[in-house]
Structures are given as C-alpha cells and as structure tokens.
Enzyme design. Structure first.
Site: not given
Ligand code: IDP
Ligand code: MG
Length: 151
Positions: A114, A117, A51, A128, A11
C-alpha cells in the site's frame, strides 16, 4: 486545530514504482512544511520496532519482509492537523477502500503493497519521529506561511 508533526514514509514498493516525488509533492502543495527527509534501509530490527504494536498479527512476518525488501523514504511534515490530515491524504489501510483522490486510492490495490505509511496519533508520531530521526529535525520559517494560513 494545532500545529503537529507527522511521520510519513514511502514504503519499498512506492520507491520502486517511482512515487517518491508525487508523495512529497502532495504534502508540499497542501501547505505542509518539510522538516525531515531521508532514504534508509534500516534492517529488520528497526522495522520490527516501528511496527511493534502489530507483532502478534499473522501478517507481521510478511509485513517486515515487505518493509525490508528495499529502501524507504522517511519524512516529517509539520503543519495544522498534520497527523489526521496526513492519514486522510494517504487513504484507508486497504487501498480498495481508499478514496481515489488519496495516495493509496490512486496508486495501490493491496493492503500488503500500500505504498506509504503515516502516523495514526500525535503520540505515535512523536515515537516514530524519535525512532527514524534520532539526530533531530530542521527548524525553519517558510516564506509561504502567511499564504497558507489566515491566522
Ligand atoms: P496503517 O498503515 O494504515 O496505519 P496498520 O493497521 O497500522 O495500517 O498496519 C500497518 C501495515 O501493515 C499496513 O499499512 C499494511 O501494509 C500492513 N497490513 C495491515 N493489515 C494487513 C493485513 O490484513 N494483511 C497484510 N498486511 C496488512
Ligand atoms: Mg498504522
């Protein structure tokens, strides 16, 4: 365990923080084969497609603006159990809950920053990969194959 392909993406924060090489290196050293790699700044519409499943979440606008804040590096890794093992290598969505040996556990502190992805299912990986690599992937035989796999 079957041979799978997974979409892994560094990212914008991971690119800015100089983590591209480390993230590639972890997958390469694990034994996975790189079949697609590119830097991209695809814009809001494309990121919203990526997303789409999260579009109703309160954090969605912030997520899209984060993802649109700079280039990303997308890659496709191929090998045994690549989707699930790729997720384990990334760590939990919330870096504070990630194993310290994982990418997020080693390099991140917040869910909204984080650094990487990874596809969560084989079906989503295929979607994807089509979205990010419409031109297709690279098919090649790794010289290391018999040193990575017993059979
Ligand atoms: P993942 O990346 O571990 O698959 P997902 O639930 O698919 O997690 O969410 C996609 C991305 O959205 C996450 O990697 C994170 O950057 C962001 N995200 C998920 N939950 C939150 C939240 O509660 N607050 C802010 N950003 C979030
Ligand atoms: Mg995800």
């Amino acid at each position: 365990m079957s041979t799978e392909q997974t979409y892994i993406m560094v990212k914008p924060d991971g690119v800015q923080r100089g983590l591209v090489g480390d993230i590639i290196s972890r997958f390469e050293k694990r034994g996975y084969k790189l079949v697609g790699l590119k830097m991209a700044t695809p814009g809001k519409d494309h990121l919203e497609k990526h997303y789409a499943d999260l579009s109703s979440k309160a954090f969605f606008p912030g997520l899209i603006s984060y993802m649109n804040s700079g280039p990303v590096v997308g890659m496709v890794w191929e090998g045994r159990d690549a989707v699930k093992t790729g997720r384990v290598m990334l760590g939990a969505t919330d870096p504070l809950k990630s194993d310290p040996g994982s990418i997020r556990g080693a390099y991140a502190l917040e869910v909204g920053r984080n650094v990487c992805h990874g596809s969560d299912t084989v079906e989503n990986a295929q979607k994807e990969i089509k979205l990010w690599f419409p031109e297709g992937l690279n098919s090649w035989t790794s010289a290391a194959y018999n040193w990575v796999y017993e059979k």
